[in-house]
Enzyme design. Structure first.
Site: not given
Ligand code: NDP
Length: 480
Positions: A241, A258, A292
């Site tokens: 984010g 979010e 989250c």
């Molecule tokens: P990410 O924030 O990496 O993933 C969320 C989405 O963003 C996925 O579609 C991901 O693609 C995409 N993404 C990743 N890098 C980029 C970028 N540089 N620019 C744009 N989009 C991108 O979460 P993770 O899945 O890696 O999870 C890691 C940690 O994040 C978890 O352990 C948790 O703590 C937290 N998390 C929190 C969430 C929430 O709702 N608050 C939801 C998910 C994770 P891709 O799937 O290919 O990586």
């Protein structure tokens, strides 16, 4: 794991879902090839490869954005708002008609129990479309200015914890307000978004209004940084984010984020303990804790700490962890190997930093990604398990003596997405709620989500609201 009561297996059949061996991108109303290297998506409960999914390159994303722009200019933007509403109602009804298919596919791709995908994810996703369909022709009465206008093309990136529901949170308000969409699902859970693309075709949604570009982080980066995207909506980690906020800074793009959370669930000594225990379990073990707004920090008034922890452990001993397709399962599989590694790493810190770890007896399945429901006591606010988002079934228990101390400890976090309070005293609930720096505060319940209610955070939990009247504002210009 063994549990207090033995049940006969009650597996949901997967025959209702027809998973194709491979999927393309959904651009301009059609499935097309992607030019990146395809990804495999696996069932986290068995490690079985479910399908191969295309990866969108920068060129593919550009194609999708151009299709979305054309649709915005030629069909969706000029369309009568009441007609847009009809399409949304149609999508909502199709989600209901195909609910079982969506639930089974979500459980296979994500690992969450079928009971949750069937009773929570899919009905709530349909509810978001119904709710926003109703707004489509009433936007001038939403209190957002006399003639609110859409922004244009929305670039949306969603995570893997609620794949279809997060899609609904993003797509429904964007379409209801007259925007078109390019959405990137998470790499590990693309299948329900691709089934949703079929629903768009079935609903005769004009080509280009919804485009789905699968792929990994690079594809997400291409979506959010495309110069012809007017609005970026992201749900995911605080780290990503932050990098998106940096990319978008200095452009005309509007942004909502979010992000993570580390919610306090506060139990006062007058709370009905059995009811609170149900809420604590729902707060942290729902969806394997991949939530989250999960209540991952339990703050218990000192005088009832031992009783609450004992009751909680008894209750956790009855949770059924295992096959997500079994209708009796309470907790399913961890979504990916990398998420399991992160949960293991953070819980190991908990033990080395001196907290006491408790897990119920019993075995986990041999294949797949699994983690037992876990409770840490003797936690100090400085421990990493009290500060970092574990995003798994791990609860950190701390105590407090006075309401002021409860508020201070609850607010002692870099996040501010949600919180919960358990007390019989209404006046105490209102007073404490007022002092909590959290976007959502639940009283005597937890993890209740509804499309009419705005959702979003303070501090590192992000900015902007999704859902409710407030959520519409993120997709509208009201400067005329
Ligand atoms: P990410 O924030 O990496 O993933 C969320 C989405 O963003 C996925 O579609 C991901 O693609 C995409 N993404 C990743 N890098 C980029 C970028 N540089 N620019 C744009 N989009 C991108 O979460 P993770 O899945 O890696 O999870 C890691 C940690 O994040 C978890 O352990 C948790 O703590 C937290 N998390 C929190 C969430 C929430 O709702 N608050 C939801 C998910 C994770 P891709 O799937 O290919 O990586």
């Amino acid at each position: 794991m063994t549990s207090l009561f033995e049940y006969a297996p009650a597996p949901e059949s997967r025959s209702i879902v027809d998973i194709r061996p491979s999927y393309g991108l959904f651009v301009d109303g059609e499935f097309t090839d992607g030019t990146g290297t395809p990804l495999k998506t696996v069932n986290p409960a068995t490690e079985e490869v479910l399908s191969e999914v295309a990866t969108g390159s920068e060129d593919d994303v550009d194609r999708a954005v151009r299709a979305a722009r054309r649709a915005f200019v030629k069909t969706w933007g000029p369309m009568r708002p009441a007609d847009r509403g009809k399409y949304l109602f149609r999508i909502a009804r199709l989600l209901q008609e195909r609910a079982r298919e969506f639930a089974v596919l979500e459980t296979l791709d994500n690992g969450k129990p079928i009971r949750e995908s069937r009773d929570v994810d899919v009905p709530l996703a349909a509810a978001h479309f119904f709710y926003h369909a109703g707004w489509a022709d009433k936007l001038e009465h939403a209190g957002l200015g006399p003639a609110p206008r859409p922004l244009g093309v929305a670039g949306q990136v969603i995570p893997w914890n609620f794949p279809l529901l997060m899609l609904a949170w993003k797509v429904a308000p964007a379409l209801a307000t007259g925007n078109t969409v390019v959405l990137k699902p998470a790499e590990t859970t693309p299948l329900t978004a691709l089934l949703f693309a079929e629903v768009c075709q079935q609903a005769d949604l004009p080509p280009g209004v919804v485009n789905i570009v699968t792929g990994a982080g690079e594809t997400g980066r291409a979506v959010i940084s495309h110069p012809d995207v007017d609005k970026v909506a992201f749900t995911g980690s605080t780290e990503v984010g932050r990098s998106i906020a940096r990319t978008v800074a200095g452009t005309e793009k509007r942004l909502t984020l979010e992000l993570g959370g580390k919610a306090a669930n506060i139990v006062f000594d007058d709370a009905p303990i059995d009811q609170a225990v149900e809420g604590i379990v729902r707060g942290i073990f729902f969806n394997q804790g991949h939530v989250c707004c999960a209540g991952s920090r339990l703050l218990v008034q000192e005088s009832v700490h031992d009783d609450v922890v004992a009751a909680l452990q008894r209750r956790i001993g009855t949770l059924r962890v295992g096959d997500p397709m079994d209708k009796n399962t309470d907790m399913g599989a961890i979504n990916s190997h990398s998420q399991l590694a992160r949960i293991r790493e953070l819980t190991a810190f908990g033990e080395t930093e001196g907290a006491t770890c408790w897990q119920p007896d019993g075995d986990l399945p041999d294949r797949g990604f699994w983690f037992k429901p876990t409770v840490f006591t003797d936690v100090s606010p400085a421990h990493r398990i009290a500060r970092d988002e574990v995003f798994g079934p791990v609860l950190s228990v701390m105590t407090f003596r006075t309401p002021d101390e409860a508020v201070a400890k609850a607010n002692n976090t870099t996040y501010g997405l949600s919180a919960g309070i358990w007390s019989e005293k209404g006046s105490r609930i209102l007073k404490v709620t007022d002092q909590l720096r959290a976007g959502v505060v639940w009283a005597n319940t937890f993890n209740e989500l509804d499309p009419t209610s705005p959702f979003g955070g303070y501090k590192q939990s992000g900015y902007g609201r999704e859902g409710g009247r407030q959520g519409l504002a993120a997709y509208l210009r009201s400067d005329s």
